[in-house]
Design a protein around this motif. Structure first.
Motif, PDB file in Angstrom:
ATOM      1  N   MET A  68       5.584  -0.487   5.154  1.00 28.17           N
ATOM      2  CA  MET A  68       7.068  -0.861   4.425  1.00 28.17           C
ATOM      3  C   MET A  68       8.244  -0.197   5.408  1.00 28.17           C
ATOM      4  SD  MET A  68       6.442  -2.816   1.799  1.00 28.17           S
ATOM      5  CE  MET A  68       5.103  -3.389   2.796  1.00 28.17           C
ATOM      6  N   SER A  69       7.963   0.880   5.780  1.00 28.80           N
ATOM      7  CA  SER A  69       9.278   1.468   6.678  1.00 28.80           C
ATOM      8  C   SER A  69       9.351   0.537   7.866  1.00 28.80           C
ATOM      9  CB  SER A  69       8.897   2.861   6.934  1.00 28.80           C
ATOM     10  OG  SER A  69       7.827   3.142   7.401  1.00 28.80           O
ATOM     11  N   GLY A  70       8.376  -0.068   8.283  1.00 26.21           N
ATOM     12  CA  GLY A  70       8.484  -1.002   9.514  1.00 26.21           C
ATOM     13  C   GLY A  70       9.140  -2.359   9.106  1.00 26.21           C
ATOM     14  N   ILE A  71       9.231  -2.647   7.958  1.00 31.67           N
ATOM     15  CA  ILE A  71       9.842  -4.145   7.754  1.00 31.67           C
ATOM     16  C   ILE A  71      11.392  -3.856   7.065  1.00 31.67           C
ATOM     17  CG2 ILE A  71       7.652  -5.087   7.350  1.00 31.67           C
ATOM     18  CD1 ILE A  71       8.346  -5.226   4.115  1.00 31.67           C
ATOM     19  N   THR A  72      11.958  -2.698   7.359  1.00 27.87           N
ATOM     20  CA  THR A  72      13.144  -2.563   6.600  1.00 27.87           C
ATOM     21  C   THR A  72      14.254  -3.456   7.260  1.00 27.87           C
ATOM     22  OG1 THR A  72      13.619  -0.626   7.890  1.00 27.87           O
ATOM     23  CG2 THR A  72      12.939  -0.293   5.528  1.00 27.87           C
ATOM     24  N   GLU A  73      14.151  -3.959   8.392  1.00 29.81           N
ATOM     25  CA  GLU A  73      15.124  -4.817   8.954  1.00 29.81           C
ATOM     26  C   GLU A  73      15.262  -6.200   8.388  1.00 29.81           C
ATOM     27  OE1 GLU A  73      15.538  -5.213  13.352  1.00 29.81           O
ATOM     28  OE2 GLU A  73      15.903  -3.214  13.164  1.00 29.81           O
ATOM     29  N   SER A  74      14.103  -6.643   8.212  1.00 34.36           N
ATOM     30  CA  SER A  74      13.785  -7.912   7.593  1.00 34.36           C
ATOM     31  C   SER A  74      13.882  -7.742   5.896  1.00 34.36           C
ATOM     32  CB  SER A  74      12.523  -8.781   7.847  1.00 34.36           C
ATOM     33  OG  SER A  74      11.553  -8.044   7.855  1.00 34.36           O
ATOM     34  N   VAL A  75      13.449  -7.004   5.421  1.00 33.75           N
ATOM     35  CA  VAL A  75      13.651  -6.771   4.027  1.00 33.75           C
ATOM     36  C   VAL A  75      14.139  -5.174   3.612  1.00 33.75           C
ATOM     37  CG1 VAL A  75      12.013  -6.491   1.872  1.00 33.75           C
ATOM     38  CG2 VAL A  75      11.247  -7.917   3.849  1.00 33.75           C
ATOM     39  N   PRO A  76      15.503  -5.097   3.938  1.00 33.09           N
ATOM     40  CA  PRO A  76      16.050  -4.111   3.236  1.00 33.09           C
ATOM     41  C   PRO A  76      15.797  -3.616   1.991  1.00 33.09           C
ATOM     42  CG  PRO A  76      17.743  -5.528   3.996  1.00 33.09           C
ATOM     43  CD  PRO A  76      16.419  -6.404   4.012  1.00 33.09           C
ATOM     44  N   TYR A  77      15.801  -2.313   1.615  1.00 29.20           N
ATOM     45  CA  TYR A  77      15.596  -1.931   0.099  1.00 29.20           C
ATOM     46  C   TYR A  77      16.244  -0.433   0.275  1.00 29.20           C
ATOM     47  CZ  TYR A  77      11.432   0.329   2.187  1.00 29.20           C
ATOM     48  OH  TYR A  77      10.514   0.993   3.067  1.00 29.20           O
ATOM     49  N   GLU A  78      16.672   0.061  -1.091  1.00 30.57           N
ATOM     50  CA  GLU A  78      17.351   1.291  -1.143  1.00 30.57           C
ATOM     51  C   GLU A  78      16.442   2.462  -0.924  1.00 30.57           C
ATOM     52  OE1 GLU A  78      19.159   1.178  -4.971  1.00 30.57           O
ATOM     53  OE2 GLU A  78      20.074  -0.860  -4.359  1.00 30.57           O
ATOM     54  N   ARG A  79      15.322   2.477  -1.669  1.00 22.75           N
ATOM     55  CA  ARG A  79      14.425   3.425  -1.697  1.00 22.75           C
ATOM     56  C   ARG A  79      12.823   2.958  -1.945  1.00 22.75           C
ATOM     57  NH1 ARG A  79      14.100   6.229  -6.749  1.00 22.75           N
ATOM     58  NH2 ARG A  79      15.297   5.372  -7.950  1.00 22.75           N
ATOM     59  N   ILE A  80      12.053   3.892  -1.509  1.00 22.56           N
ATOM     60  CA  ILE A  80      10.560   3.664  -1.907  1.00 22.56           C
ATOM     61  C   ILE A  80      10.073   4.611  -2.641  1.00 22.56           C
ATOM     62  CG2 ILE A  80       9.752   4.374   0.257  1.00 22.56           C
ATOM     63  CD1 ILE A  80       7.552   2.339   0.541  1.00 22.56           C
TER      64      ILE A  80
END
Ligand code: ASP
Ligand code: MG
Length: 409
Positions: free
Chosen positions: A326-338
């Protein structure tokens, strides 16, 4: 005359004394004129010991060599049992997976059976021999030893029963059948005389440990009659256990058959992902690419249509790996927090009767609410309702549901 596959698990063959007892159980079938194939696990604790030896070399080495090491426990148990049977004047011999052969694909550590040369077994049976075959192991088309994944000897037994057209595949274990709930936790859980393949499949994948999930799938697809029996109080000619069979063979139908509780899941929430096409696909594709099995998924309605939260569960053992992905996809899937939550329990109510009876879900939710238990996530299939709750409430929830659905009667 019956043709039987008799499978004994690790605790059933856990010591030399136990192996002698198993030999007696086998002998009892042979003297009645039945044809018998025995499938064995490694002696209790042995496969764990071998896995640890392998880990001592390194965390990741050639999977084919891993299989060579961990499959060896079964070689010992089949040799010992054949010897014990011979000592009782029973004609028996051991086979290794490759001597039959049991051909699997080359997906080491969790190979799937592709074919079994049934003639080898049937010829032996016709000569009056008891065939003692190791569970768990096979051989690939490349000629390398393979294993079917932990607990895989159940699947070996069912697959063998299917190809030799056995009357029954008897799974002897340390409990005398399948229960309405875990009898170690719910003292008034009842043994089921019969359970359908589908229910057993749900219960096995939800953490009931009696049978490996894949073995139930194999039995269902090939209509192999499975009996779960105890090797600790095996009574002569009396098969008091649980029959796993087709739904049509079950006459006393209940709406709910069993309640399971498992602590094997981790809940992951991505807060503030964009609410637009492709986001869910990206998240779950990245997990699937790493072979991570996602179970429950919920997506909230987005406020104002811009961002939303997605919650899902993964096996606890894959939690760290999933977090990294999940931390590796933040560029294509940005999110606020996990948010990662390990302190959850999954409670499930299973029963084929749900198909034709309304009110199971509402009954379940009422019981939980009456007991002040908050539901985090809900998922359903045709014959199952699962909820995620706080792990500290798991036992209470299971007890209350067991009582409400009258499984103690
Ligand atoms: N010995 C193997 C294991 O412990 C296979 C089995 O027992 O089913 O996983
Ligand atoms: Mg097992």
């Amino acid at each position: 005359m019956l043709r039987l596959v008799m499978k004994f698990g690790g605790t059933s063959v856990g010591s030399v004394e136990r192996i002698n007892e198993v030999a007696n159980i086998v002998k009892n079938e042979v003297v009645q004129g039945n044809e018998v194939v025995v499938v064995l696990s490694a002696m209790a604790g042995e496969t764990d010991r071998l896995v640890n030896l392998a880990k001592g070399i390194s965390d990741s080495f050639t999977p084919a060599e891993y299989d060579t090491v961990v499959s060896s426990g079964e070689q010992i148990s089949v040799g010992l049992l054949s010897a014990a049977l011979n000592n009782m004047d029973i004609n028996a011999r051991s086979y290794m997976g490759w001597q039959i052969p049991i051909i699997t694909n080359a997906n080491h550590k969790s190979s799937r059976i592709e074919s079994i040369r049934s003639e080898t077994i049937i010829n032996s049976l016709q000569k009056g021999l008891v065939c003692v075959i190791p569970g768990f192991q096979g051989v690939s088309n490349e000629g390398r030893i393979t294993t079917l994944g932990r607990g895989g000897s159940d699947t070996s037994a069912v697959a063998i029963a299917s190809v030799i057209e056995a009357d029954y595949c008897d799974i002897y274990t340390d409990v005398d059948g399948v229960y309405t709930s875990d009898p170690n936790k719910i003292s008034n859980a009842k043994r089921l005389d019969k359970v359908s393949y589908e229910e057993m499949l749900e219960m096995a994948s939800l953490g009931a440990k009696v049978l490996q999930t894949r073995s139930v799938e194999t039995a269902m697809n090939n209509e192999v009659l499975l009996r779960v029996l105890s090797s600790f109080d095996a009574k002569e000619n009396l098969k008091e256990g649980t029959l796993v069979c087709d739904e049509d063979k079950i006459t006393d139908k209940r709406v709910v058959t069993g309640i399971t509780s498992s602590l094997n899941d981790t809940k992951i929430t991505l807060v503030g992902v964009r609410d637009k096409p492709g986001v869910a696909a990206e998240i779950f594709m990245s997990l699937a690419d790493s072979n991570i099995n996602v179970d429950m998924i919920v997506q909230n309605i987005s406020e104002g249509g811009s961002t939303t939260d997605i919650t899902f569960t993964v096996p606890k053992v894959d939690a760290d790996k999933s977090e990294k992905i999940m931390s590796g996809i933040t560029e294509s899937v940005p999110y606020e927090r996990i948010i990662i939550d390990n302190k959850i329990a999954k409670i499930s109510v299973v029963g084929v009767g749900m198909r034709s009876n309304a009110g199971v879900a509402s009954g379940m939710f009422n019981v939980l609410s009456d007991n002040g238990i908050n539901i985090n996530v809900i998922s359903t299939s045709e014959i199952k309702i699962s909820v995620l709750i706080d792990e500290n409430k798991a036992e209470k929830a299971t007890k209350m549901l067991h009582k409400f659905f009258e499984l103690d009667k």
